[in-house]
Design a protein around this motif. Structure first.
Motif, mmCIF file in Angstrom:
data_model
loop_
_atom_site.group_PDB
_atom_site.id
_atom_site.type_symbol
_atom_site.label_atom_id
_atom_site.label_comp_id
_atom_site.label_asym_id
_atom_site.label_seq_id
_atom_site.Cartn_x
_atom_site.Cartn_y
_atom_site.Cartn_z
ATOM 1 N N MET A 1 -96.944 -47.621 21.757
ATOM 2 C CA MET A 1 -96.219 -46.816 22.720
ATOM 3 C C MET A 1 -95.055 -47.633 23.277
ATOM 4 O O MET A 1 -95.198 -48.796 23.612
ATOM 5 N N THR A 2 -93.893 -47.011 23.383
ATOM 6 C CA THR A 2 -92.724 -47.716 23.890
ATOM 7 C C THR A 2 -92.729 -47.715 25.413
ATOM 8 O O THR A 2 -93.284 -46.821 26.054
ATOM 9 N N GLU A 3 -92.105 -48.739 25.965
ATOM 10 C CA GLU A 3 -91.989 -48.842 27.421
ATOM 11 C C GLU A 3 -91.047 -47.758 27.934
ATOM 12 O O GLU A 3 -90.062 -47.429 27.279
ATOM 13 N N PRO A 4 -91.321 -47.226 29.121
ATOM 14 C CA PRO A 4 -90.410 -46.216 29.669
ATOM 15 C C PRO A 4 -89.063 -46.853 30.046
ATOM 16 O O PRO A 4 -89.002 -48.025 30.415
ATOM 17 N N PHE A 5 -88.005 -46.088 29.902
ATOM 18 C CA PHE A 5 -86.669 -46.527 30.282
ATOM 19 C C PHE A 5 -86.558 -46.419 31.797
ATOM 20 O O PHE A 5 -86.924 -45.408 32.387
ATOM 21 N N THR A 6 -86.073 -47.462 32.444
ATOM 22 C CA THR A 6 -86.016 -47.500 33.909
ATOM 23 C C THR A 6 -84.580 -47.636 34.402
ATOM 24 O O THR A 6 -83.661 -47.937 33.631
ATOM 25 N N LEU A 7 -84.400 -47.465 35.703
ATOM 26 C CA LEU A 7 -83.092 -47.703 36.307
ATOM 27 C C LEU A 7 -82.697 -49.171 36.172
ATOM 28 O O LEU A 7 -81.511 -49.479 36.026
ATOM 29 N N ASP A 8 -83.674 -50.074 36.200
ATOM 30 C CA ASP A 8 -83.373 -51.484 35.956
ATOM 31 C C ASP A 8 -82.799 -51.668 34.553
ATOM 32 O O ASP A 8 -81.847 -52.430 34.362
ATOM 33 N N ASP A 9 -83.366 -50.968 33.568
ATOM 34 C CA ASP A 9 -82.841 -51.036 32.207
ATOM 35 C C ASP A 9 -81.393 -50.545 32.163
ATOM 36 O O ASP A 9 -80.533 -51.165 31.539
ATOM 37 N N LEU A 10 -81.131 -49.429 32.825
ATOM 38 C CA LEU A 10 -79.784 -48.872 32.860
ATOM 39 C C LEU A 10 -78.827 -49.825 33.569
ATOM 40 O O LEU A 10 -77.697 -50.042 33.105
ATOM 41 N N SER A 11 -79.271 -50.425 34.644
ATOM 42 C CA SER A 11 -78.440 -51.381 35.376
ATOM 43 C C SER A 11 -78.077 -52.574 34.499
ATOM 44 O O SER A 11 -76.919 -53.021 34.467
ATOM 45 N N ARG A 12 -79.040 -53.088 33.753
ATOM 46 C CA ARG A 12 -78.776 -54.200 32.830
ATOM 47 C C ARG A 12 -77.819 -53.779 31.709
ATOM 48 O O ARG A 12 -76.919 -54.525 31.327
ATOM 49 N N LEU A 13 -78.007 -52.582 31.198
ATOM 50 C CA LEU A 13 -77.140 -52.071 30.143
ATOM 51 C C LEU A 13 -75.699 -51.962 30.644
ATOM 52 O O LEU A 13 -74.748 -52.352 29.947
ATOM 53 N N ILE A 14 -75.536 -51.461 31.850
ATOM 54 C CA ILE A 14 -74.197 -51.350 32.452
ATOM 55 C C ILE A 14 -73.579 -52.734 32.623
ATOM 56 O O ILE A 14 -72.403 -52.944 32.297
ATOM 57 N N ALA A 15 -74.357 -53.699 33.094
ATOM 58 C CA ALA A 15 -73.849 -55.069 33.248
ATOM 59 C C ALA A 15 -73.422 -55.640 31.902
ATOM 60 O O ALA A 15 -72.365 -56.285 31.795
ATOM 61 N N ASN A 16 -74.196 -55.397 30.860
ATOM 62 C CA ASN A 16 -73.848 -55.880 29.522
ATOM 63 C C ASN A 16 -72.580 -55.205 29.004
ATOM 64 O O ASN A 16 -71.708 -55.856 28.432
ATOM 65 N N ARG A 17 -72.486 -53.917 29.212
ATOM 66 C CA ARG A 17 -71.317 -53.181 28.727
ATOM 67 C C ARG A 17 -70.074 -53.503 29.541
ATOM 68 O O ARG A 17 -68.956 -53.370 29.043
ATOM 69 N N ALA A 18 -70.266 -53.937 30.769
ATOM 70 C CA ALA A 18 -69.132 -54.354 31.594
ATOM 71 C C ALA A 18 -68.437 -55.567 30.990
ATOM 72 O O ALA A 18 -67.252 -55.795 31.221
ATOM 73 N N ALA A 19 -69.163 -56.323 30.203
ATOM 74 C CA ALA A 19 -68.609 -57.520 29.562
ATOM 75 C C ALA A 19 -67.943 -57.206 28.221
ATOM 76 O O ALA A 19 -67.314 -58.086 27.634
ATOM 77 N N ALA A 20 -68.060 -55.971 27.749
ATOM 78 C CA ALA A 20 -67.475 -55.578 26.469
ATOM 79 C C ALA A 20 -65.998 -55.234 26.652
ATOM 80 O O ALA A 20 -65.489 -55.179 27.777
ATOM 81 N N SER A 21 -65.324 -54.970 25.560
ATOM 82 C CA SER A 21 -63.922 -54.554 25.638
ATOM 83 C C SER A 21 -63.849 -53.056 25.952
ATOM 84 O O SER A 21 -64.733 -52.282 25.581
ATOM 85 N N ALA A 22 -62.776 -52.670 26.630
ATOM 86 C CA ALA A 22 -62.619 -51.277 27.052
ATOM 87 C C ALA A 22 -62.504 -50.326 25.873
ATOM 88 O O ALA A 22 -62.901 -49.162 25.987
ATOM 89 N N ASP A 23 -61.999 -50.789 24.746
ATOM 90 C CA ASP A 23 -61.886 -49.896 23.590
ATOM 91 C C ASP A 23 -63.239 -49.609 22.948
ATOM 92 O O ASP A 23 -63.389 -48.644 22.211
ATOM 93 N N LYS A 24 -64.244 -50.424 23.258
ATOM 94 C CA LYS A 24 -65.592 -50.209 22.713
ATOM 95 C C LYS A 24 -66.586 -49.694 23.754
ATOM 96 O O LYS A 24 -67.680 -49.261 23.405
ATOM 97 N N SER A 25 -66.231 -49.762 25.042
ATOM 98 C CA SER A 25 -67.189 -49.429 26.095
ATOM 99 C C SER A 25 -66.577 -48.507 27.142
ATOM 100 O O SER A 25 -65.620 -48.870 27.828
#
Length: 106
Positions: free
Chosen positions: A1-25
């Motif tokens: 069974m997979t772990e449920p997706f949480t707001l903490d997961d989304l927050s981390r994803l946003i932080a990671n994508r904030a470091a990407a280039s604007a043309d990709k994120s």
């Protein structure tokens, strides 16, 4: 069974994508557009969620609520406010009734 997706997961994803280039994120491009634009997007999504709720559109409300949460977390990222700080504020507030908490605000 997979772990449920949480707001903490989304927050981390946003932080990671904030470091990407604007043309990709979209997240990075939104952050690059500035606080006013992020706040406007958040407000638009909140309004759309409210309309879906009034219309009793469950599927629409679910989709718009996801957009609201995403844009709120981008706004927090932009403001340098960790999600954990918001969670701690909610925990503090829930130690009393809503009426008591509201009356205690300056």
């Amino acid at each position: 069974m997979t772990e449920p997706f949480t707001l903490d997961d989304l927050s981390r994803l946003i932080a990671n994508r904030a470091a990407a280039s604007a043309d990709k994120s979209y997240t990075r491009s939104l952050l690059d557009s500035g606080t006013a634009r992020i706040a406007k997007k958040f407000g638009e999504e909140a309004f759309e969620a409210a309309i879906a709720a009034v219309e009793r559109d469950g599927a629409g409300l679910k989709a718009e609520a996801a957009d609201v949460l995403y844009h709120l977390l981008v706004l927090l990222q932009d403001g340098g406010v960790p999600l954990q700080d918001v969670i701690e504020e909610l925990a503090r507030r829930t130690q009393q009734s809503g009426h008591q908490e509201k009356a205690s605000r300056p």
